[in-house]
Write a protein that holds these residues in place. Sequence first.
Motif, PDB file in Angstrom:
ATOM      1  N   GLU A 139      75.797  45.324 -32.251  1.00  0.00           N
ATOM      2  CA  GLU A 139      77.116  45.433 -31.619  1.00  0.00           C
ATOM      3  C   GLU A 139      78.176  45.883 -32.629  1.00  0.00           C
ATOM      4  O   GLU A 139      79.063  46.689 -32.304  1.00  0.00           O
ATOM      5  CB  GLU A 139      77.521  44.099 -30.992  1.00  0.00           C
ATOM      6  CG  GLU A 139      76.708  43.691 -29.774  1.00  0.00           C
ATOM      7  CD  GLU A 139      75.326  43.143 -30.145  1.00  0.00           C
ATOM      8  OE1 GLU A 139      75.061  42.898 -31.356  1.00  0.00           O
ATOM      9  OE2 GLU A 139      74.500  42.985 -29.231  1.00  0.00           O
ATOM     10  N   GLN A 140      78.106  45.372 -33.848  1.00  0.00           N
ATOM     11  CA  GLN A 140      79.077  45.764 -34.876  1.00  0.00           C
ATOM     12  C   GLN A 140      78.951  47.240 -35.215  1.00  0.00           C
ATOM     13  O   GLN A 140      79.941  47.948 -35.394  1.00  0.00           O
ATOM     14  CB  GLN A 140      78.894  44.899 -36.125  1.00  0.00           C
ATOM     15  CG  GLN A 140      79.396  43.477 -35.972  1.00  0.00           C
ATOM     16  CD  GLN A 140      78.970  42.577 -37.105  1.00  0.00           C
ATOM     17  OE1 GLN A 140      77.834  42.626 -37.562  1.00  0.00           O
ATOM     18  NE2 GLN A 140      79.899  41.738 -37.561  1.00  0.00           N
ATOM     19  N   PHE A 192      80.924  53.065 -34.581  1.00  0.00           N
ATOM     20  CA  PHE A 192      80.638  54.445 -34.246  1.00  0.00           C
ATOM     21  C   PHE A 192      80.949  54.805 -32.804  1.00  0.00           C
ATOM     22  O   PHE A 192      80.502  55.822 -32.291  1.00  0.00           O
ATOM     23  CB  PHE A 192      79.171  54.763 -34.555  1.00  0.00           C
ATOM     24  CG  PHE A 192      78.841  54.628 -36.030  1.00  0.00           C
ATOM     25  CD1 PHE A 192      79.356  55.553 -36.946  1.00  0.00           C
ATOM     26  CD2 PHE A 192      78.053  53.594 -36.495  1.00  0.00           C
ATOM     27  CE1 PHE A 192      79.071  55.443 -38.299  1.00  0.00           C
ATOM     28  CE2 PHE A 192      77.768  53.481 -37.847  1.00  0.00           C
ATOM     29  CZ  PHE A 192      78.282  54.402 -38.755  1.00  0.00           C
ATOM     30  N   SER A 193      81.733  53.961 -32.152  1.00  0.00           N
ATOM     31  CA  SER A 193      82.072  54.245 -30.761  1.00  0.00           C
ATOM     32  C   SER A 193      83.097  55.387 -30.698  1.00  0.00           C
ATOM     33  O   SER A 193      83.852  55.615 -31.630  1.00  0.00           O
ATOM     34  CB  SER A 193      82.666  53.003 -30.100  1.00  0.00           C
ATOM     35  OG  SER A 193      83.858  52.614 -30.760  1.00  0.00           O
ATOM     36  N   GLN A 230      77.755  49.564 -33.226  1.00  0.00           N
ATOM     37  CA  GLN A 230      78.203  50.347 -32.069  1.00  0.00           C
ATOM     38  C   GLN A 230      79.727  50.417 -32.015  1.00  0.00           C
ATOM     39  O   GLN A 230      80.299  51.431 -31.611  1.00  0.00           O
ATOM     40  CB  GLN A 230      77.637  49.742 -30.770  1.00  0.00           C
ATOM     41  CG  GLN A 230      76.140  49.949 -30.638  1.00  0.00           C
ATOM     42  CD  GLN A 230      75.555  49.278 -29.423  1.00  0.00           C
ATOM     43  OE1 GLN A 230      76.169  48.387 -28.820  1.00  0.00           O
ATOM     44  NE2 GLN A 230      74.341  49.671 -29.034  1.00  0.00           N
ATOM     45  N   THR A 231      80.403  49.341 -32.438  1.00  0.00           N
ATOM     46  CA  THR A 231      81.865  49.340 -32.489  1.00  0.00           C
ATOM     47  C   THR A 231      82.378  50.342 -33.511  1.00  0.00           C
ATOM     48  O   THR A 231      83.328  51.085 -33.248  1.00  0.00           O
ATOM     49  CB  THR A 231      82.382  47.936 -32.848  1.00  0.00           C
ATOM     50  OG1 THR A 231      81.969  46.997 -31.850  1.00  0.00           O
ATOM     51  CG2 THR A 231      83.903  47.926 -32.957  1.00  0.00           C
TER      52      THR A 231
END
Length: 272
Positions: free
Chosen positions: A265-266, A271-272, A268-269
Amino acid sequence: MSTLQQQFNNDGYVILRDFLDKDLVNSIYTEARKIFAAQIKRVTGKSVDIDDKDAFENAMFEFFEKDFNAFVNTGKTVQHSFSLHRLGVDPQIENILKQVGLENPIIGARPAMQFNSRFLSKDGSKHWKLDAHQDWRTGQGSLDSTVIWFPMVDAGADIGALQVIPGSHKSGLKESSTSGYQGGITAGINDDEFIQTEFKVGDILVFSAFLIHQSGNNITNNIRWSVQLRYNNLDEPTFIERGYPMAYIYAPEKELVTPNFPSVEQLQTVFS
């Protein structure tokens, strides 16, 4: 041979006044303090003005006491600042090295920044005040290995500017203790031989890695902020013959320094 090189060869060091632009020195000093300020805020909750010397350095001391591990890591991080590394390969630095005799200079170790104070010392250690030593022992490079040292604040005897023994670079490699951060010379040295150096911001000390020197005694409540740059000479015959030895060993940690990090999740945040 130039007068500068003659003085360097004779004394083992030269002090060059107003050599560095003060704004350049301050850019390195500022970048380091900003890095520390970010962690000071995280650890102490204080947003401190980096230009308020006493307030900022008192916050440094509080940071040191509250989270020693984070302080050490932050101290390591400032060694990698862009401004510091840019200076290490600046043409004016290369030129002065050639003037004192290094025909083909190369970096001997990463640029190093020190911030010395008795208030940044744990368990009576003397990391903040090094005994008499020769830098060549930790580098073991060319015989004409050269060090450039300068403070980022005005520095005299009271804040512990370096003390040197003129001509000692010609007396050979001295026996030394290997304990602690920097092994001190074990052979007897007459304290009267040391000369106290003094600096204004912009002055630099250029010295042979064989020169015997030591930290002065910082009796102030402030930090002695300084920079050290080390170089070897690729054309020095014994350096070539010994296969360009590299005594400094840089290695990564074998284990994750932050367990179970990062999460999916970190990432993905980020590189979102």
